[in-house]
Motif scaffolding. Structure first.
Motif, PDB file in Angstrom:
ATOM      1  N   TYR A  58     -12.647   5.563   2.760  1.00  0.00           N
ATOM      2  CA  TYR A  58     -13.082   6.343   1.607  1.00  0.00           C
ATOM      3  C   TYR A  58     -12.015   6.364   0.518  1.00  0.00           C
ATOM      4  O   TYR A  58     -12.323   6.374  -0.653  1.00  0.00           O
ATOM      5  N   GLY A  59     -10.743   6.341   0.886  1.00  0.00           N
ATOM      6  CA  GLY A  59      -9.650   6.383  -0.072  1.00  0.00           C
ATOM      7  C   GLY A  59      -9.415   5.076  -0.811  1.00  0.00           C
ATOM      8  O   GLY A  59      -8.540   4.997  -1.663  1.00  0.00           O
ATOM      9  N   GLY A  60     -10.169   4.023  -0.495  1.00  0.00           N
ATOM     10  CA  GLY A  60     -10.050   2.784  -1.241  1.00  0.00           C
ATOM     11  C   GLY A  60      -9.221   1.704  -0.587  1.00  0.00           C
ATOM     12  O   GLY A  60      -8.846   0.733  -1.233  1.00  0.00           O
ATOM     13  N   SER A  61      -8.921   1.828   0.682  1.00  0.00           N
ATOM     14  CA  SER A  61      -8.159   0.771   1.358  1.00  0.00           C
ATOM     15  C   SER A  61      -9.065   0.032   2.342  1.00  0.00           C
ATOM     16  O   SER A  61     -10.069   0.565   2.818  1.00  0.00           O
TER      17      SER A  61
ATOM     18  N   GLY B 144      -3.640  -4.410   6.150  1.00  0.00           N
ATOM     19  CA  GLY B 144      -4.368  -3.541   5.248  1.00  0.00           C
ATOM     20  C   GLY B 144      -4.239  -4.048   3.825  1.00  0.00           C
ATOM     21  O   GLY B 144      -3.333  -4.820   3.511  1.00  0.00           O
ATOM     22  N   PHE B 145      -5.159  -3.613   2.988  1.00  0.00           N
ATOM     23  CA  PHE B 145      -5.163  -4.062   1.604  1.00  0.00           C
ATOM     24  C   PHE B 145      -5.613  -2.912   0.716  1.00  0.00           C
ATOM     25  O   PHE B 145      -6.678  -2.334   0.937  1.00  0.00           O
ATOM     26  N   PRO B 146      -4.821  -2.552  -0.319  1.00  0.00           N
ATOM     27  CA  PRO B 146      -5.194  -1.449  -1.215  1.00  0.00           C
ATOM     28  C   PRO B 146      -6.173  -1.913  -2.295  1.00  0.00           C
ATOM     29  O   PRO B 146      -5.786  -2.518  -3.283  1.00  0.00           O
ATOM     30  N   LEU B 147      -7.435  -1.615  -2.124  1.00  0.00           N
ATOM     31  CA  LEU B 147      -8.447  -2.038  -3.088  1.00  0.00           C
ATOM     32  C   LEU B 147      -8.400  -1.251  -4.400  1.00  0.00           C
ATOM     33  O   LEU B 147      -8.926  -1.703  -5.402  1.00  0.00           O
ATOM     34  N   LEU B 148      -7.768  -0.093  -4.400  1.00  0.00           N
ATOM     35  CA  LEU B 148      -7.704   0.709  -5.629  1.00  0.00           C
ATOM     36  C   LEU B 148      -6.946   0.007  -6.746  1.00  0.00           C
ATOM     37  O   LEU B 148      -7.139   0.320  -7.911  1.00  0.00           O
ATOM     38  N   ASP B 149      -6.107  -0.966  -6.406  1.00  0.00           N
ATOM     39  CA  ASP B 149      -5.437  -1.751  -7.447  1.00  0.00           C
ATOM     40  C   ASP B 149      -6.452  -2.547  -8.267  1.00  0.00           C
ATOM     41  O   ASP B 149      -6.231  -2.841  -9.432  1.00  0.00           O
TER      42      ASP B 149
ATOM     43  N   VAL C 140     -14.550   2.185  -4.424  1.00  0.00           N
ATOM     44  CA  VAL C 140     -15.493   1.211  -3.890  1.00  0.00           C
ATOM     45  C   VAL C 140     -16.619   1.978  -3.229  1.00  0.00           C
ATOM     46  O   VAL C 140     -16.391   2.900  -2.447  1.00  0.00           O
ATOM     47  N   ALA C 141     -17.858   1.601  -3.530  1.00  0.00           N
ATOM     48  CA  ALA C 141     -19.011   2.316  -3.007  1.00  0.00           C
ATOM     49  C   ALA C 141     -19.633   1.653  -1.790  1.00  0.00           C
ATOM     50  O   ALA C 141     -20.258   2.315  -0.968  1.00  0.00           O
TER      51      ALA C 141
END
Length: 101
Positions: A29-32, A49-54, A60-61
């Motif tokens: 939920y936090g975007g990772s 892991g990968f931080p998608l918030l970047d 991300v829905a």
């Protein structure tokens, strides 16, 4: 594991990973995004892991996997006051950086 948004099983050829067991991609939920190697006789092991918030500052829905093309598909959240959201595909790679937008 408490706040995940999506789970996707990714099949992996036997020559590529231990025992040919699938990977589990977990969208939080936090975007990772985290991936785990599943094992038949042991607990899953965290691969990376990968931080998608970047790439998706508004979150991300959703997430899906296209098996034939080997692509993870993400649906992004719209910005405040905006009705538009986005969709993008990320190809899975076998070595670093692992994800390519």
């Amino acid at each position: 594991w408490l706040h995940w948004l999506g789970l996707v099983f990714i099949p992996v050829p036997k020559r590529a990973r231990e025992e040919g067991m699938p990977l589990l991609a977990v969208l939080h939920y936090g975007g990772s995004l985290d991936t785990y190697q599943l094992r038949s006789q042991a607990s899953p092991s965290h691969l990376h892991g990968f931080p998608l918030l970047d790439y998706y500052p508004h979150g991300v829905a959703s997430m899906a996997f296209h098996h034939r093309l080997n692509i993870l598909i993400f649906g992004s959240c719209p910005a405040d006051g905006d009705s538009l959201a986005g969709v993008s595909g990320w190809r899975l790679l076998d070595e670093a950086p692992y994800w390519a937008p």
